[in-house]
Scaffold this motif. Structure first.
Motif, PDB file in Angstrom:
ATOM      1  N   CYS A   3       4.752  -7.697  -7.096  1.00 53.18           N
ATOM      2  CA  CYS A   3       3.760  -7.100  -7.963  1.00 53.18           C
ATOM      3  C   CYS A   3       2.376  -7.411  -7.187  1.00 53.18           C
ATOM      4  N   LEU A   4       2.377  -8.670  -6.666  1.00 53.47           N
ATOM      5  CA  LEU A   4       1.083  -9.031  -5.534  1.00 53.47           C
ATOM      6  C   LEU A   4       1.077  -8.233  -4.461  1.00 53.47           C
ATOM      7  N   SER A   5       1.930  -7.953  -3.906  1.00 51.01           N
ATOM      8  CA  SER A   5       2.273  -7.217  -2.709  1.00 51.01           C
ATOM      9  C   SER A   5       1.791  -5.842  -2.892  1.00 51.01           C
ATOM     10  N   ILE A   6       2.323  -5.096  -3.971  1.00 43.02           N
ATOM     11  CA  ILE A   6       1.856  -3.679  -4.371  1.00 43.02           C
ATOM     12  C   ILE A   6       0.405  -3.574  -4.879  1.00 43.02           C
ATOM     13  N   ALA A   7      -0.193  -4.740  -5.453  1.00 43.73           N
ATOM     14  CA  ALA A   7      -1.603  -4.721  -5.850  1.00 43.73           C
ATOM     15  C   ALA A   7      -2.566  -4.906  -4.622  1.00 43.73           C
ATOM     16  N   SER A  15      -1.355   4.239  -1.000  1.00 44.67           N
ATOM     17  CA  SER A  15      -1.071   5.439  -1.767  1.00 44.67           C
ATOM     18  C   SER A  15       0.081   4.822  -2.856  1.00 44.67           C
ATOM     19  N   PRO A  16      -0.357   5.302  -3.966  1.00 50.42           N
ATOM     20  CA  PRO A  16       0.971   5.098  -4.913  1.00 50.42           C
ATOM     21  C   PRO A  16       2.372   5.447  -4.613  1.00 50.42           C
ATOM     22  N   TYR A  17       2.285   6.782  -3.617  1.00 50.45           N
ATOM     23  CA  TYR A  17       3.448   6.978  -3.326  1.00 50.45           C
ATOM     24  C   TYR A  17       4.308   6.517  -2.319  1.00 50.45           C
ATOM     25  N   ILE A  21       7.770   4.057  -2.477  1.00 50.26           N
ATOM     26  CA  ILE A  21       8.723   4.050  -1.403  1.00 50.26           C
ATOM     27  C   ILE A  21       9.210   2.558  -0.962  1.00 50.26           C
ATOM     28  N   THR A  22       8.096   1.992  -0.441  1.00 51.58           N
ATOM     29  CA  THR A  22       7.995   0.669   0.437  1.00 51.58           C
ATOM     30  C   THR A  22       8.639  -0.365  -0.408  1.00 51.58           C
ATOM     31  N   HIS A  23       8.513  -0.227  -1.630  1.00 52.24           N
ATOM     32  CA  HIS A  23       8.635  -1.510  -2.685  1.00 52.24           C
ATOM     33  C   HIS A  23       9.986  -1.045  -3.490  1.00 52.24           C
ATOM     34  N   GLY A  24      10.294   0.355  -3.361  1.00 52.89           N
ATOM     35  CA  GLY A  24      11.423   0.670  -4.197  1.00 52.89           C
ATOM     36  C   GLY A  24      11.324   0.801  -5.688  1.00 52.89           C
ATOM     37  N   VAL A  25      10.061   1.193  -6.013  1.00 48.27           N
ATOM     38  CA  VAL A  25       9.692   1.100  -7.691  1.00 48.27           C
ATOM     39  C   VAL A  25       9.062   2.318  -8.024  1.00 48.27           C
ATOM     40  N   SER A  26       9.035   2.545  -9.258  1.00 49.69           N
ATOM     41  CA  SER A  26       8.760   3.936  -9.709  1.00 49.69           C
ATOM     42  C   SER A  26       6.907   4.028  -9.715  1.00 49.69           C
ATOM     43  N   PHE A  27       6.680   5.080 -10.013  1.00 48.23           N
ATOM     44  CA  PHE A  27       4.947   5.570  -9.928  1.00 48.23           C
ATOM     45  C   PHE A  27       4.320   4.559 -11.084  1.00 48.23           C
ATOM     46  N   PHE A  31       1.387   1.076 -11.103  1.00 52.57           N
ATOM     47  CA  PHE A  31       0.063   0.728 -11.672  1.00 52.57           C
ATOM     48  C   PHE A  31       0.381  -0.383 -12.536  1.00 52.57           C
ATOM     49  N   THR A  32       1.739  -0.583 -13.193  1.00 55.06           N
ATOM     50  CA  THR A  32       1.582  -1.638 -14.152  1.00 55.06           C
ATOM     51  C   THR A  32       1.657  -3.057 -13.044  1.00 55.06           C
TER      52      THR A  32
END
Length: 109
Positions: A3-7, A15-17, A21-27, A31-32
């Motif tokens: 989560c911290l890496s994504i944020a 880009s969220p897209y 891909i890089t984290h293997g999570v949904s769109f 944002f969550t």
């Protein structure tokens, strides 16, 4: 950790897209994760912004006034050496030309 890496990557302009891909999570998970980190930061008492009281503000202002030689006593802030795109400068100039009478602004370019 994810989560911290994504944020952090999102706040850096990722880009969220790409993050999906890089984290293997949904769109939605992107944002969550971002809002989870934002909520954690807001809830942390050590990271809360504490503004000075009016008396403390006066004391701070008096300290700055001792070092000011230009005679500006109502300066809120200053920006220096910031590079902005030409289009932004054009928009800013147009707004200032239209509404200059509402501002007491001194701009050095």
């Amino acid at each position: 950790e994810v989560c911290l890496s994504i944020a952090l990557r999102f706040f850096a302009g990722g880009s969220p897209y790409d993050l999906m891909i890089t984290h293997g999570v949904s769109f939605r998970s992107v944002f969550t994760s971002v809002w989870g980190v934002v909520d954690a930061v807001i809830a942390c008492p050590d990271l809360q912004i504490k503004f000075p009281s009016p008396q403390e503000q006066e004391k701070i202002a008096a300290g700055y006034a001792k070092h000011i030689s230009a005679g500006f006593d109502n300066v809120i802030g200053a920006l220096e050496d910031i590079v902005v795109e030409e289009r932004f400068q054009e928009i800013q100039t147009n707004i200032l030309e239209l509404y200059y009478h509402h501002f007491e602004v001194l701009i050095f370019i």
